[in-house]
Design an enzyme around this catalytic site. Structure first.
Site, short mmCIF file in Angstrom:
data_model
loop_
_atom_site.label_atom_id
_atom_site.label_comp_id
_atom_site.label_asym_id
_atom_site.label_seq_id
_atom_site.Cartn_x
_atom_site.Cartn_y
_atom_site.Cartn_z
N SER A 8 12.46 10.47 28.13
CA SER A 8 12.58 11.94 28.13
C SER A 8 11.21 12.58 28.01
O SER A 8 10.53 12.52 26.99
CB SER A 8 13.48 12.38 26.97
OG SER A 8 13.55 13.78 26.97
N HIS A 33 13.73 11.24 32.41
CA HIS A 33 14.75 12.23 32.03
C HIS A 33 14.06 13.59 31.88
O HIS A 33 13.11 13.73 31.11
CB HIS A 33 15.37 11.78 30.71
CG HIS A 33 16.46 12.64 30.18
ND1 HIS A 33 17.79 12.46 30.51
CD2 HIS A 33 16.44 13.68 29.31
CE1 HIS A 33 18.53 13.35 29.87
NE2 HIS A 33 17.74 14.11 29.13
N ASP A 35 14.50 17.43 30.93
CA ASP A 35 15.36 18.37 30.19
C ASP A 35 15.04 19.81 30.55
O ASP A 35 13.98 20.33 30.18
CB ASP A 35 15.11 18.21 28.68
CG ASP A 35 15.71 16.94 28.13
OD1 ASP A 35 16.92 16.74 28.28
OD2 ASP A 35 14.95 16.15 27.52
N MET A 37 15.87 23.63 29.89
CA MET A 37 16.53 24.52 28.92
C MET A 37 16.17 25.96 29.26
O MET A 37 15.03 26.26 29.57
CB MET A 37 16.02 24.22 27.50
CG MET A 37 16.14 22.77 27.09
SD MET A 37 15.48 22.53 25.45
CE MET A 37 15.59 20.75 25.29
N HIS A 66 18.60 16.91 33.35
CA HIS A 66 19.62 17.29 32.37
C HIS A 66 19.56 18.80 32.22
O HIS A 66 18.64 19.34 31.61
CB HIS A 66 19.29 16.57 31.03
CG HIS A 66 20.20 16.91 29.90
ND1 HIS A 66 19.92 16.55 28.60
CD2 HIS A 66 21.39 17.56 29.86
CE1 HIS A 66 20.89 16.97 27.81
NE2 HIS A 66 21.79 17.59 28.54
N MET A 68 20.44 21.99 30.63
CA MET A 68 20.99 22.68 29.45
C MET A 68 20.81 24.17 29.70
O MET A 68 19.95 24.83 29.10
CB MET A 68 20.25 22.23 28.18
CG MET A 68 20.65 20.84 27.73
SD MET A 68 19.50 20.14 26.54
CE MET A 68 18.29 19.46 27.66
N MET A 137 25.82 13.53 24.04
CA MET A 137 24.73 14.00 23.18
C MET A 137 24.92 13.43 21.78
O MET A 137 25.99 13.58 21.19
CB MET A 137 24.70 15.53 23.11
CG MET A 137 24.30 16.24 24.39
SD MET A 137 22.72 15.74 25.09
CE MET A 137 21.57 16.09 23.75
N GLY A 142 18.94 20.80 22.62
CA GLY A 142 17.99 21.91 22.46
C GLY A 142 16.62 21.50 21.95
O GLY A 142 15.64 22.16 22.27
N GLY A 144 13.92 18.03 20.84
CA GLY A 144 13.64 16.61 20.67
C GLY A 144 13.37 16.33 19.19
O GLY A 144 13.24 17.25 18.38
N GLY A 145 13.31 15.05 18.86
CA GLY A 145 12.88 14.65 17.53
C GLY A 145 13.92 14.81 16.43
O GLY A 145 13.58 14.76 15.25
N ASP A 175 21.87 10.45 24.38
CA ASP A 175 20.66 11.27 24.38
C ASP A 175 20.51 11.95 23.01
O ASP A 175 21.35 12.75 22.63
CB ASP A 175 20.78 12.31 25.50
CG ASP A 175 19.53 13.16 25.68
OD1 ASP A 175 18.51 12.88 25.03
OD2 ASP A 175 19.60 14.12 26.48
N GLY A 176 19.41 11.60 22.33
CA GLY A 176 19.11 12.25 21.05
C GLY A 176 18.99 11.25 19.92
O GLY A 176 19.96 10.55 19.59
N GLY A 197 13.02 10.08 23.84
CA GLY A 197 11.78 10.83 23.97
C GLY A 197 10.77 10.47 22.90
O GLY A 197 9.81 9.73 23.16
N SER A 198 10.99 10.96 21.70
CA SER A 198 10.01 10.78 20.61
C SER A 198 9.70 9.31 20.34
O SER A 198 8.55 8.94 20.10
CB SER A 198 10.52 11.38 19.31
OG SER A 198 11.12 12.60 19.54
C1 DX5 Z 1 17.56 17.25 23.54
C2 DX5 Z 1 17.23 16.57 24.85
C3 DX5 Z 1 16.77 15.19 24.73
C4 DX5 Z 1 15.52 14.98 23.92
C5 DX5 Z 1 15.66 13.67 23.22
O1 DX5 Z 1 18.30 18.38 23.74
O2 DX5 Z 1 18.36 16.57 25.69
O3 DX5 Z 1 16.64 14.56 26.00
O4 DX5 Z 1 14.34 14.99 24.67
O5 DX5 Z 1 14.60 13.54 22.38
P1 DX5 Z 1 14.50 12.48 21.21
O6 DX5 Z 1 14.58 11.14 21.84
O7 DX5 Z 1 13.19 12.81 20.62
O8 DX5 Z 1 15.66 12.74 20.27
ZN ZN Z 2 18.26 15.40 27.55
#
Ligand code: DX5
Ligand code: ZN
Length: 215
Positions: A8, A33, A35, A37, A66, A68, A137, A142, A144-145, A175-176, A197-198
């Site tokens: 991500s 990936h 994202d 938003m 993705h 959102m 999810m 919304g 990351g982290g 995801d998340g 992601g993180s």
């Molecule tokens: C959150 C995103 C995720 C996010 C995941 O709304 O859809 O894709 O980047 O991040 P991590 O892996 O840091 O939870």
């Molecule tokens: Zn995502």
């Protein structure tokens, strides 16, 4: 089962997008990936079409978008024109889900539906034989982290049972909050695509981090 790791981009260092993408690819990430938003479906605003257009020539792995956003129908054609591999919309967004899925598929892309942690898996059932992936999810969308929500595991188990019982070829993405520890749990529950992601971009050894999600 063949597992997929989807990196991500939201968690990368935006001062060097190109080399961060390379870093993820070289580390063995299978998909990227992306994202999107809009500040309405979720509070946060991330990045959108101009950024993806600019980085795409530097990407050598499939890009999974993705969305959102409040109205995915506004964006599907533009991302399809760019040549992404797949688009996932939210069941909770205000568009007609069937209409959006039909649109994504009519453009020859993989279609996904995402559900928030509080949305029951039954909401997917009217569409599940017409999609390629479900995106469960494991945090509130919304940001990351955030920390993985263990209460979502049951939903993944139910989904896997349903998909196998009905012989569907639908991937279950999560995801998340996915890291080496939570990947173990979702894998056991039946997920086969790990969005992270993180954990990936923050790792000292990114190659090891990607590998740890699959093994
Ligand atoms: C959150 C995103 C995720 C996010 C995941 O709304 O859809 O894709 O980047 O991040 P991590 O892996 O840091 O939870
Ligand atoms: Zn995502």
């Amino acid at each position: 089962m063949d597992y997929i790791v989807s990196a991500s981009l939201l968690a990368c260092d935006f001062t060097k997008l190109g080399s961060e993408i390379k870093r993820a690819e070289n580390a063995g990430a299978d998909w990227l990936h992306y994202d999107v938003m809009d500040g309405m479906f979720v509070q946060n605003i991330s990045f959108g079409e101009p950024v993806l257009k600019s980085i795409l020539p530097a990407v050598n792995i499939p890009v999974d978008v993705h969305l959102m956003v409040a109205d995915p129908m506004l964006y599907i054609d533009n991302y399809a024109d760019m040549g992404v591999m797949g688009i996932t919309i939210h069941e909770e967004s205000s568009c007609g889900v069937q209409e959006a899925i039909d649109k994504i598929r009519s453009r020859g892309l993989k279609a996904g539906i995402s559900i928030k942690p509080s949305t029951p898996f039954e909401k997917l059932l009217p569409f599940i034989d017409k999609i390629d992936m479900v995106l469960v999810m494991t945090v509130e969308p919304g940001f990351g982290g955030q920390s993985f929500m263990h209460e979502v595991l049951d939903k993944i188990i139910q989904l896997r049972e349903y998909i196998d019982k009905n012989n569907l070829s639908v991937r279950i993405q999560v995801d998340g909050g996915i890291n080496d520890k939570t990947a173990e749990l979702v894998k056991k529950a039946g997920a086969d695509v790990f969005v992270s992601g993180s954990y990936i971009f923050g790792a000292d050894d990114i190659e090891k981090a990607v590998a740890s999600l699959k093994n």
